[in-house]
Design a protein around this motif. Structure first.
Motif, PDB file in Angstrom:
ATOM      1  N   SER A  38       0.837  -1.193   0.000  1.00 62.60           N
ATOM      2  CA  SER A  38       0.000   0.000   0.000  1.00 62.60           C
ATOM      3  C   SER A  38       0.875   1.247   0.000  1.00 62.60           C
ATOM      4  CB  SER A  38      -0.872  -0.026   1.257  1.00 62.60           C
ATOM      5  OG  SER A  38      -1.360   1.251   1.556  1.00 62.60           O
ATOM      6  N   THR A  39       0.323   2.313  -0.518  1.00 65.82           N
ATOM      7  CA  THR A  39       1.036   3.591  -0.448  1.00 65.82           C
ATOM      8  C   THR A  39       0.935   4.189   0.952  1.00 65.82           C
ATOM      9  OG1 THR A  39      -0.936   4.754  -1.219  1.00 65.82           O
ATOM     10  CG2 THR A  39       0.689   4.090  -2.903  1.00 65.82           C
ATOM     11  N   GLN A  40       0.241   3.507   1.856  1.00 63.43           N
ATOM     12  CA  GLN A  40       0.071   3.982   3.227  1.00 63.43           C
ATOM     13  C   GLN A  40       1.202   3.527   4.154  1.00 63.43           C
ATOM     14  OE1 GLN A  40      -2.461   6.148   3.857  1.00 63.43           O
ATOM     15  NE2 GLN A  40      -2.704   5.941   1.655  1.00 63.43           N
ATOM     16  N   VAL A  41       2.234   2.898   3.594  1.00 68.83           N
ATOM     17  CA  VAL A  41       3.390   2.480   4.386  1.00 68.83           C
ATOM     18  C   VAL A  41       4.616   3.245   3.908  1.00 68.83           C
ATOM     19  CG1 VAL A  41       2.483   0.177   4.874  1.00 68.83           C
ATOM     20  CG2 VAL A  41       3.899   0.522   2.864  1.00 68.83           C
ATOM     21  N   ARG A  42       5.582   3.356   4.799  1.00 66.38           N
ATOM     22  CA  ARG A  42       6.856   4.007   4.462  1.00 66.38           C
ATOM     23  C   ARG A  42       7.868   2.901   4.165  1.00 66.38           C
ATOM     24  NH1 ARG A  42       4.880   6.124   8.954  1.00 66.38           N
ATOM     25  NH2 ARG A  42       6.476   5.265  10.305  1.00 66.38           N
ATOM     26  N   VAL A  43       8.407   2.913   2.959  1.00 63.94           N
ATOM     27  CA  VAL A  43       9.267   1.823   2.509  1.00 63.94           C
ATOM     28  C   VAL A  43      10.659   2.324   2.173  1.00 63.94           C
ATOM     29  CG1 VAL A  43       9.612   0.089   0.703  1.00 63.94           C
ATOM     30  CG2 VAL A  43       7.315   0.502   1.595  1.00 63.94           C
ATOM     31  N   TRP A  44      11.646   1.594   2.700  1.00 65.22           N
ATOM     32  CA  TRP A  44      13.037   1.764   2.320  1.00 65.22           C
ATOM     33  C   TRP A  44      13.531   0.392   1.877  1.00 65.22           C
ATOM     34  CZ3 TRP A  44      10.707   4.560   5.964  1.00 65.22           C
ATOM     35  CH2 TRP A  44      10.958   5.922   6.006  1.00 65.22           C
ATOM     36  N   ALA A  45      14.409   0.390   0.911  1.00 69.24           N
ATOM     37  CA  ALA A  45      15.011  -0.866   0.475  1.00 69.24           C
ATOM     38  C   ALA A  45      16.442  -0.577   0.062  1.00 69.24           C
ATOM     39  CB  ALA A  45      14.226  -1.472  -0.686  1.00 69.24           C
ATOM     40  N   LEU A  46      17.260  -1.600   0.198  1.00 71.87           N
ATOM     41  CA  LEU A  46      18.670  -1.423  -0.130  1.00 71.87           C
ATOM     42  C   LEU A  46      19.179  -2.605  -0.927  1.00 71.87           C
ATOM     43  CD1 LEU A  46      20.539  -3.332   2.028  1.00 71.87           C
ATOM     44  CD2 LEU A  46      19.469  -1.699   3.571  1.00 71.87           C
ATOM     45  N   ASP A  47      20.289  -2.380  -1.571  1.00 72.31           N
ATOM     46  CA  ASP A  47      21.003  -3.432  -2.270  1.00 72.31           C
ATOM     47  C   ASP A  47      22.452  -3.001  -2.354  1.00 72.31           C
ATOM     48  OD1 ASP A  47      19.795  -5.865  -4.220  1.00 72.31           O
ATOM     49  OD2 ASP A  47      21.895  -5.318  -4.569  1.00 72.31           O
ATOM     50  N   ARG A  48      23.356  -3.958  -2.364  1.00 74.05           N
ATOM     51  CA  ARG A  48      24.791  -3.638  -2.449  1.00 74.05           C
ATOM     52  C   ARG A  48      25.200  -3.220  -3.847  1.00 74.05           C
ATOM     53  NH1 ARG A  48      28.453  -8.252  -0.319  1.00 74.05           N
ATOM     54  NH2 ARG A  48      29.970  -6.768  -1.083  1.00 74.05           N
ATOM     55  N   ALA A  49      24.428  -3.602  -4.856  1.00 75.14           N
ATOM     56  CA  ALA A  49      24.816  -3.365  -6.249  1.00 75.14           C
ATOM     57  C   ALA A  49      24.118  -2.128  -6.816  1.00 75.14           C
ATOM     58  CB  ALA A  49      24.477  -4.589  -7.093  1.00 75.14           C
ATOM     59  N   GLN A  50      24.907  -1.141  -7.185  1.00 72.80           N
ATOM     60  CA  GLN A  50      24.375   0.092  -7.780  1.00 72.80           C
ATOM     61  C   GLN A  50      23.484  -0.187  -9.000  1.00 72.80           C
ATOM     62  OE1 GLN A  50      24.944   3.349  -6.626  1.00 72.80           O
ATOM     63  NE2 GLN A  50      23.520   4.074  -8.191  1.00 72.80           N
ATOM     64  N   PRO A  51      23.883  -1.086  -9.945  1.00 75.36           N
ATOM     65  CA  PRO A  51      23.008  -1.343 -11.098  1.00 75.36           C
ATOM     66  C   PRO A  51      21.641  -1.921 -10.702  1.00 75.36           C
ATOM     67  CG  PRO A  51      25.219  -2.148 -11.539  1.00 75.36           C
ATOM     68  CD  PRO A  51      25.177  -1.757 -10.089  1.00 75.36           C
ATOM     69  N   THR A  52      21.613  -2.726  -9.645  1.00 77.78           N
ATOM     70  CA  THR A  52      20.342  -3.282  -9.172  1.00 77.78           C
ATOM     71  C   THR A  52      19.458  -2.182  -8.602  1.00 77.78           C
ATOM     72  OG1 THR A  52      21.398  -5.404  -8.713  1.00 77.78           O
ATOM     73  CG2 THR A  52      19.299  -4.979  -7.620  1.00 77.78           C
ATOM     74  N   VAL A  53      20.034  -1.289  -7.816  1.00 72.97           N
ATOM     75  CA  VAL A  53      19.266  -0.175  -7.258  1.00 72.97           C
ATOM     76  C   VAL A  53      18.744   0.706  -8.390  1.00 72.97           C
ATOM     77  CG1 VAL A  53      19.390   1.896  -5.805  1.00 72.97           C
ATOM     78  CG2 VAL A  53      20.497  -0.212  -5.060  1.00 72.97           C
ATOM     79  N   GLU A  54      19.576   0.986  -9.379  1.00 74.77           N
ATOM     80  CA  GLU A  54      19.143   1.830 -10.499  1.00 74.77           C
ATOM     81  C   GLU A  54      18.015   1.174 -11.294  1.00 74.77           C
ATOM     82  OE1 GLU A  54      22.806   2.521 -12.581  1.00 74.77           O
ATOM     83  OE2 GLU A  54      23.501   3.996 -11.089  1.00 74.77           O
ATOM     84  N   ALA A  55      18.111  -0.125 -11.540  1.00 73.80           N
ATOM     85  CA  ALA A  55      17.053  -0.831 -12.265  1.00 73.80           C
ATOM     86  C   ALA A  55      15.750  -0.825 -11.464  1.00 73.80           C
ATOM     87  CB  ALA A  55      17.485  -2.260 -12.586  1.00 73.80           C
ATOM     88  N   ALA A  56      15.850  -1.041 -10.159  1.00 78.85           N
ATOM     89  CA  ALA A  56      14.656  -1.008  -9.308  1.00 78.85           C
ATOM     90  C   ALA A  56      14.052   0.395  -9.285  1.00 78.85           C
ATOM     91  CB  ALA A  56      15.004  -1.471  -7.892  1.00 78.85           C
ATOM     92  N   GLU A  57      14.896   1.417  -9.240  1.00 81.65           N
ATOM     93  CA  GLU A  57      14.418   2.809  -9.266  1.00 81.65           C
ATOM     94  C   GLU A  57      13.624   3.088 -10.542  1.00 81.65           C
ATOM     95  OE1 GLU A  57      14.183   5.423  -7.412  1.00 81.65           O
ATOM     96  OE2 GLU A  57      15.526   5.055  -5.747  1.00 81.65           O
ATOM     97  N   ARG A  58      14.116   2.616 -11.681  1.00 87.60           N
ATOM     98  CA  ARG A  58      13.398   2.833 -12.949  1.00 87.60           C
ATOM     99  C   ARG A  58      12.022   2.172 -12.906  1.00 87.60           C
ATOM    100  NH1 ARG A  58      18.617   2.102 -14.855  1.00 87.60           N
ATOM    101  NH2 ARG A  58      18.278  -0.108 -15.338  1.00 87.60           N
ATOM    102  N   ARG A  59      11.976   0.933 -12.423  1.00 84.98           N
ATOM    103  CA  ARG A  59      10.698   0.230 -12.352  1.00 84.98           C
ATOM    104  C   ARG A  59       9.770   0.860 -11.308  1.00 84.98           C
ATOM    105  NH1 ARG A  59      11.895  -6.164 -12.708  1.00 84.98           N
ATOM    106  NH2 ARG A  59       9.893  -6.305 -13.774  1.00 84.98           N
ATOM    107  N   ARG A  60      10.338   1.335 -10.202  1.00 76.46           N
ATOM    108  CA  ARG A  60       9.550   2.001  -9.157  1.00 76.46           C
ATOM    109  C   ARG A  60       8.918   3.265  -9.716  1.00 76.46           C
ATOM    110  NH1 ARG A  60       9.687   6.354  -6.691  1.00 76.46           N
ATOM    111  NH2 ARG A  60      11.761   6.881  -7.380  1.00 76.46           N
ATOM    112  N   ALA A  61       9.687   4.037 -10.461  1.00 77.06           N
ATOM    113  CA  ALA A  61       9.179   5.283 -11.039  1.00 77.06           C
ATOM    114  C   ALA A  61       7.998   5.008 -11.969  1.00 77.06           C
ATOM    115  CB  ALA A  61      10.294   6.007 -11.778  1.00 77.06           C
TER     116      ALA A  61
END
Length: 174
Positions: A38-61
């Motif tokens: 839900s958008t009613q929760v505050r979410v943080w997520a992490l990963d050690r790999a910069q390319p993984t974070v960037e790919a997740a950011e694109r999909r999140r957007a």
């Protein structure tokens, strides 16, 4: 499955703060656990790999989710003590080559989790013989690019207790 566990164990998660210890599903997978929240929760997520974070950011957007993703190591979290109500760890902690790193990361997760918080932890199970064989074969043949360690349920419960967790429910898939 993780969303069902959260709903069963926590009830309404509105207003909760959630940490996920990797972004592989959100970056490359089909299940994308965080996008189901839900958008009613505050979410943080992490990963050690910069390319993984960037790919997740694109999909999140593309999903329009207001979640926070960062490059970080679960063994040294960049969060204050008692920050999260829920921590989801979906097969993150079984990729350390040194067994001590599992204990170290669990201690960090315990530190960052609120006193009444919940850790939902999934790990590879040594008792799942076909799965263990498949992963070890994949690693030997160079098809699996990362290390995988296997624990029994009793080993994992003992290590969790040493890190300060009280294990309320444990279940083996085998």
């Amino acid at each position: 499955e993780f969303i069902a566990l959260m709903n069963r164990w926590m009830g309404d998660i509105s207003g909760k703060s959630i940490l996920k210890t990797d972004l592989h599903e959100e970056a490359f997978g089909e299940d994308q656990i965080l996008f189901s929240l839900s958008t009613q929760v505050r979410v943080w997520a992490l990963d050690r790999a910069q390319p993984t974070v960037e790919a997740a950011e694109r999909r999140r957007a593309c999903q329009g989710m207001g979640q926070h993703y960062l490059v970080a190591d679960v063994r040294q979290l960049p969060f204050a003590n008692d920050s999260f109500d829920v921590i989801l760890s979906t097969s993150t902690l079984d990729h350390f080559e040194a067994a001590e790193d599992l204990r170290r990361s669990l201690c960090e997760l315990r530190r960052a989790m609120k006193p009444q918080g919940t850790l939902i932890l999934a790990m590879n199970n040594r008792q799942n013989i076909p799965f263990v064989f498949f992963l070890r074969l994949g690693r030997t043949l160079g098809l699996l690019p990362y290390f995988v360690r296997f624990y029994t349920l009793s080993e994992l419960q003992r290590i969790c207790a040493q890190a300060g967790f009280w294990v309320e429910q444990a279940q083996s898939a085998v």
